[in-house]
Design a protein around this motif. Structure first.
Motif, short mmCIF file in Angstrom:
data_model
loop_
_atom_site.label_atom_id
_atom_site.label_comp_id
_atom_site.label_asym_id
_atom_site.label_seq_id
_atom_site.Cartn_x
_atom_site.Cartn_y
_atom_site.Cartn_z
N UNK A 297 -44.15 8.99 75.65
CA UNK A 297 -45.19 9.51 76.53
C UNK A 297 -46.41 8.59 76.54
N UNK A 298 -46.75 8.05 75.37
CA UNK A 298 -47.88 7.12 75.31
C UNK A 298 -47.60 5.85 76.10
N UNK A 299 -46.34 5.38 76.03
CA UNK A 299 -45.96 4.18 76.78
C UNK A 299 -45.99 4.46 78.29
N UNK A 300 -45.50 5.62 78.70
CA UNK A 300 -45.53 5.99 80.12
C UNK A 300 -46.96 6.09 80.63
N UNK A 301 -47.84 6.66 79.83
CA UNK A 301 -49.23 6.79 80.23
C UNK A 301 -49.90 5.42 80.33
N UNK A 302 -49.56 4.52 79.41
CA UNK A 302 -50.11 3.17 79.44
C UNK A 302 -49.63 2.42 80.68
N UNK A 303 -48.34 2.58 81.02
CA UNK A 303 -47.79 1.92 82.21
C UNK A 303 -48.45 2.47 83.48
N UNK A 304 -48.65 3.79 83.51
CA UNK A 304 -49.28 4.40 84.68
C UNK A 304 -50.73 3.93 84.84
N UNK A 305 -51.42 3.70 83.74
CA UNK A 305 -52.79 3.18 83.81
C UNK A 305 -52.80 1.77 84.39
N UNK A 306 -51.85 0.95 83.95
CA UNK A 306 -51.77 -0.42 84.46
C UNK A 306 -51.50 -0.40 85.96
N UNK A 307 -50.57 0.45 86.40
CA UNK A 307 -50.27 0.56 87.83
C UNK A 307 -51.47 1.04 88.61
N UNK A 308 -52.25 1.96 88.03
CA UNK A 308 -53.43 2.49 88.71
C UNK A 308 -54.46 1.40 88.94
N UNK A 309 -54.69 0.55 87.93
CA UNK A 309 -55.68 -0.51 88.07
C UNK A 309 -55.22 -1.60 89.03
N UNK A 310 -53.90 -1.74 89.18
CA UNK A 310 -53.39 -2.70 90.16
C UNK A 310 -53.68 -2.23 91.58
#
Length: 310
Positions: A297-310
């Motif tokens: 879940x922490x990895x998914x949240x981190x990936x979603x944050x990266x996608x959001x900033x892109x």
């Protein structure tokens, strides 16, 4: 042949892995990939634990230090091995060799202590769940980790100081891919009985002490589970302790294969050393993350944050 003292020994020769010259490139790529996986995987674990507040618990606090120790343990030996494979040079300086011994012993000992601390943490979580937060307070967790680092470096410093007093003969060929303490002791012309005494007393005590904590913790966990056997409880205990048990098995299994079940250094012992210093640190992030919902879940949240900033 007249022995030469340690001041005249400026370097040692590492024979490295038993690899044919034509296969150097293949194995260089293999070990480079394994090392990069080790570094990236363990640093990712540390980053996720740092960023996700849900992972700010004692178990993940200890796991982050184990990941840091694994990166450090692998970095002590693998980069030098890769450089030697790439340049086809086998030399390592005297200072570099002694430093490698010191850091290798310290991080190997640190792994030992952290695995014991994590076993105790699992014991408290399963056997005393209602008192877990009061027992595993932040201060106690910090003291356990700080004590592990301190004792590990103290032990490594003791072995290093005893090593540098030794004299070495003209034979400076190390039949290994890194400077191992036992191999260096075999090359010495001096009396190594004080070194062996400390290894079997101090080193043996610390190793058995940590192993005793691990075994004692899991024996108590097993007794608690068997008192009120239920499928749900067994599955919960396995999901909580399974990853740690697998890492403990890898750590002590390869350690025993290298230092207890071998009479002389040959290709089988070197392969076991590769498992101990390269493969196990690389596998630990996968073991702790593949069946761990919190890490996923922490990895998914981190990936979603990266996608959001892109």
């Amino acid at each position: 042949m007249r022995p030469e003292n340690q001041s005249s020994v400026s370097e040692f020769l590492l024979l490295g892995l038993p690899i044919q010259p034509g296969q150097q490139g293949v194995f260089f790529s293999l070990f480079l990939g394994m090392y990069l996986t080790t570094v990236l995987g363990n640093l990712l674990i540390i980053l996720l634990i740092r960023l996700d507040s849900r992972l700010h618990t004692p178990m993940y606090f200890f796991l982050s230090h184990l990941a840091l120790s694994d990166v450090s343990l692998s970095s002590v030996t693998v980069p030098k091995m890769l450089v030697n494979m790439w340049t086809l040079r086998q030399s390592i300086s005297y200072v570099g060799c002694i430093s490698q011994v010191c850091f290798f012993v310290s991080f190997a000992s640190l792994d030992n202590f952290l695995l014991a601390v994590m076993a105790y943490d699992r014991y408290v979580a399963i056997c005393h769940p209602l008192h877990y937060t009061t027992i595993m307070r932040e201060r106690l967790c910090t003291l356990l980790v700080a004590g592990s680092w301190t004792v590990s470096y103290g032990s490594a410093l003791l072995h290093t100081l005893l090593l540098v007093r030794l004299s070495f003969c003209a034979d400076i060929i190390i039949t290994h891919f890194f400077c191992d303490l036992f191999v260096l002791l075999k090359l010495s012309c001096s009396d190594i009985s004080p070194n062996m005494l400390i290894i079997f007393t101090e080193g043996g005590f610390l190793c058995l002490f940590c192993l005793g904590i691990i075994l004692g913790s899991y024996i108590r966990i097993g007794i608690i589970i068997l008192r009120v056997p239920s499928t749900k409880r067994v599955l919960k205990a396995f999901s909580t302790c399974g990853s740690h048990l697998l890492v403990v098995s890898l750590y002590y299994g390869t350690l025993a294969g290298v230092y207890f079940f071998s009479s002389s250094w040959d290709s089988k012992d070197i392969i076991a050393s590769v498992m101990y210093t390269v493969a196990t640190p690389m596998l630990n992030p996968f073991i702790y993350s593949l069946r761990n919902r919190d890490i996923k879940q922490a990895l998914e949240m981190c990936v979603s944050r990266v996608k959001f900033f892109k």
